[in-house]
Design an enzyme around this catalytic site. Structure first.
Site, mmCIF file in Angstrom:
data_model
loop_
_atom_site.group_PDB
_atom_site.id
_atom_site.type_symbol
_atom_site.label_atom_id
_atom_site.label_comp_id
_atom_site.label_asym_id
_atom_site.label_seq_id
_atom_site.Cartn_x
_atom_site.Cartn_y
_atom_site.Cartn_z
ATOM 1 N N ASP A 187 -25.669 -80.382 -58.977
ATOM 2 C CA ASP A 187 -25.907 -81.766 -58.579
ATOM 3 C C ASP A 187 -27.291 -81.852 -57.945
ATOM 4 O O ASP A 187 -27.619 -81.079 -57.040
ATOM 5 C CB ASP A 187 -24.837 -82.222 -57.584
ATOM 6 C CG ASP A 187 -25.003 -83.676 -57.191
ATOM 7 O OD1 ASP A 187 -24.481 -84.543 -57.909
ATOM 8 O OD2 ASP A 187 -25.672 -83.942 -56.165
ATOM 9 N N LEU A 188 -28.112 -82.792 -58.403
ATOM 10 C CA LEU A 188 -29.489 -82.927 -57.925
ATOM 11 C C LEU A 188 -29.492 -83.756 -56.643
ATOM 12 O O LEU A 188 -29.337 -84.985 -56.680
ATOM 13 C CB LEU A 188 -30.353 -83.593 -59.005
ATOM 14 C CG LEU A 188 -30.189 -83.048 -60.440
ATOM 15 C CD1 LEU A 188 -31.108 -83.803 -61.402
ATOM 16 C CD2 LEU A 188 -30.473 -81.556 -60.481
ATOM 17 N N ASP A 230 -26.639 -87.449 -62.249
ATOM 18 C CA ASP A 230 -27.472 -86.278 -61.909
ATOM 19 C C ASP A 230 -26.647 -85.004 -61.886
ATOM 20 O O ASP A 230 -26.960 -84.072 -61.148
ATOM 21 C CB ASP A 230 -28.175 -86.491 -60.573
ATOM 22 C CG ASP A 230 -27.184 -86.748 -59.429
ATOM 23 O OD1 ASP A 230 -25.967 -86.778 -59.692
ATOM 24 O OD2 ASP A 230 -27.636 -86.931 -58.277
#
Length: 574
Positions: A187-188, A230
């Site tokens: 996960d960004l 994301d």
């Protein structure tokens, strides 16, 4: 207990209706008539692979005459007659005991959709029903529709459906061949801020670049997918328990740490939260593995650790035993933790210029514990500060001992620092105390800091790094394996050099052509005025290749010497 029969198959205890032979013949003809009316090509086969029945649609597909219906004796021969390209793993999946489906490519172009279902008629019989749809003609429009159905439109990566299919295939292969499958959920963390500040068009370009970097960082056998937003997932096929999920996760974080340049703006993700699972296929389920990796990712995000990894069959991490912790504490207090020293050699001319201090224990119950395991015990026992103090005093004393020889230039001693040790605000004071007690110049103490630690927590560690540099100590980035580090920034901070990871140096040692990624990394280090040390040089091939690339120093178990106690080291370099 798992059943050894197919779903719906009768067991020996199941009642079997008694039907007279003439009636059976009538039913057999009726069955063949029904099969011949089905538009799909149908084949019935034994689990051994022998074809025992096919219908008229199958004749048309093969171009056979009616009397040749069962002339293709095995499923493998049938695929050959179709001109189908089927690898061993796909064939094994189709011949398995569960419902399966595959798209079979034909040598002449086009494809067949093949579906297999278990079929049980009599007790003990294990047969399969295989159906084929008519060949699908090549079509750009159809191919595009299929791609859209199974790929993310923005990045072109596999979507959830295709990712789960690839994961299922990987699990099937591992169940047959052994090994394990890794699932990594990413996960960004800072992507929302990029989207909010610069707009969705810029955010989309960052996502496309993220996809490209992740793909380039993984093997061809692995699958990188995007679940949406994301969130990205990597499926690693064919791993063993010896593979380090920590190193794989650090590599992925590393390649995403370099800022993204979009329309002249330098954009940073501000971190990537990672959850990873390494599982054997024997007890794995694709949706459950993906969900577990997702849970671990959120655990990493909530805890602030950025990485949560599960590699053992047990769901609950096993803490060290009370006896092991007691043994460690006793060893720390009684002086049974010692340092051994690994030479660091300049390559031209070839001579020892420094030594790396490695922690060992002489206590029997700690005999199998290496530096990382001993540090983990210190963390569990809340004795990290005490361990740092001991190591620094021993390393400073070693500098003093080594300075008593006839060498004109004193040897420096390099100490490995973990994230826990770097987080200690009193670290620089410990260094000063140790150097003063030993009567040495503190500039002769150097420090190796793992690449992964810097990538994860660079901002929080800056005060401690600056304090060490203010003392005149040299800093090196250890275990460098990818392009993620900003080498110019390292030099601006004050780092002296980088140490290439053993996995990178293995290419040099193998005597094969050096990949562009390695030459580029070394070239960028030179451009940033950072010295380069190669860890794990194992032979003359590696030595000569390192020299040609401008590597200044090297280490290697056996080739340059093994880690030795201080008295043996003094005799070696005398």
């Amino acid at each position: 207990m798992p059943s050894d029969v197919w779903p719906g198959e009768r067991t020996e205890t199941s009642p079997v209706p008694q039907i007279h032979t003439p009636v059976l013949r009538t039913y057999a003809q009726l069955l063949r008539d029904v099969l011949d009316e089905i538009s799909e090509a149908v084949v019935v086969f034994e689990r051994s692979g022998e074809v025992i029945l096919s219908n008229r649609a199958m004749e048309r597909l093969l171009g056979d005459a009616p009397h040749q219906r069962e002339s293709h004796h095995t499923v493998g021969e049938l695929f050959s007659a179709l001109g189908a390209r089927v690898d061993a793993s796909t064939l094994a999946m189709l011949m398995g005991r569960s419902i399966s489906q595959a798209t079979i490519q034909l040598e002449g172009g086009g494809a067949l959709e093949c579906r297999v279902s278990p079929l049980a008629v009599h007790p003990g019989e294990q047969r399969g029903l295989m159906t084929f749809q008519e060949p699908v003609p090549p079509s750009d429009e159809l191919s595009d529709l299929r791609r859209r159905a199974f790929h993310d439109r923005l990045t072109g990566l596999p979507n959830r459906e295709l990712l789960l299919d690839r994961l299922n295939q990987a699990l099937t292969r591992r169940a047959r061949d052994g090994g394990a499958v890794g699932v990594i959920f990413l996960d960004l963390d800072g992507f929302k801020q990029i989207n909010d500040r610069y707009g969705h068009a810029t955010g989309d370009r960052v996502l496309v670049e993220v996809a490209a970097r992740l793909n380039n960082a993984m093997r061809q056998a692995d699958t990188v997918g995007r679940l949406g937003g994301d969130e990205f997932v990597v499926v690693c096929d064919g791993l063993s328990r010896d593979h380090s999920m920590e190193e794989i996760c650090e590599r992925l974080q590393s390649v995403l740490a370099t800022p993204f340049t979009v329309d002249g703006a330098s954009l940073s993700l501000g971190g990537v939260s990672v959850g990873a699972v390494l599982e054997s296929a024997a007890r794995a389920n694709a949706p459950e593995l993906l969900a577990r990796a997702d849970e671990l990712m959120y655990l990493a995000k909530r805890s602030g650790s950025q990485v949560a990894i599960e590699t053992e069959p047990e769901r609950v991490p096993q803490r060290p035993s009370a006896g092991l912790l007691h043994g460690f504490t006793q060893a720390l207090e009684s002086g049974e933790l010692q340092l051994v020293y690994l030479p660091l050699v300049s390559l031209d001319p070839r001579r020892v210029v420094a030594v790396e201090a490695l922690l060992r224990s002489t206590r029997p119950e700690l005999g199998g514990q290496g530096p990382l395991e001993l540090l983990a015990l210190a963390r569990e026992a809340d004795r990290v500060h005490a361990l740092s103090r001991l190591v620094l005093h021993r390393a400073a004393a070693a500098v003093a001992e080594l300075s008593l020889g006839a060498r004109e230039d004193p040897l420096s001693v390099i100490v490995n620092l973990s994230g826990d040790q770097l987080a200690d605000p009193a670290l620089s004071q410990l260094v000063t105390y140790a150097a003063t007690a030993a009567g040495i110049d503190q500039r002769l103490l150097g420090f190796d800091i793992p690449e992964g630690v810097l990538m994860r927590d660079h901002a929080n560690l800056t005060p401690q790094l600056e304090a060490l540099l203010a003392l005149g100590c040299q800093l090196f980035v250890d275990d460098v394996s990818g392009p993620g580090l900003n080498l110019d920034t390292l030099r601006e901070i004050g780092f002296s050099g980088i140490k290439l990871d053993v996995s990178v140096v293995a290419t040099l040692t193998a005597g094969v052509e050096v990949p562009d990624s390695i030459t580029d990394l070394i070239s960028r280090a030179h451009g940033a005025r950072l010295s380069v040390v190669a860890e794990g040089i194992a032979n003359e091939n590696g030595l000569e290749a390192a020299r040609r690339l401008g590597v200044l120093g090297g280490q290697g178990y056996g080739f340059f010497g093994f880690p030795r106690p201080l008295p043996e080291l003094k005799r070696l370099i005398a």
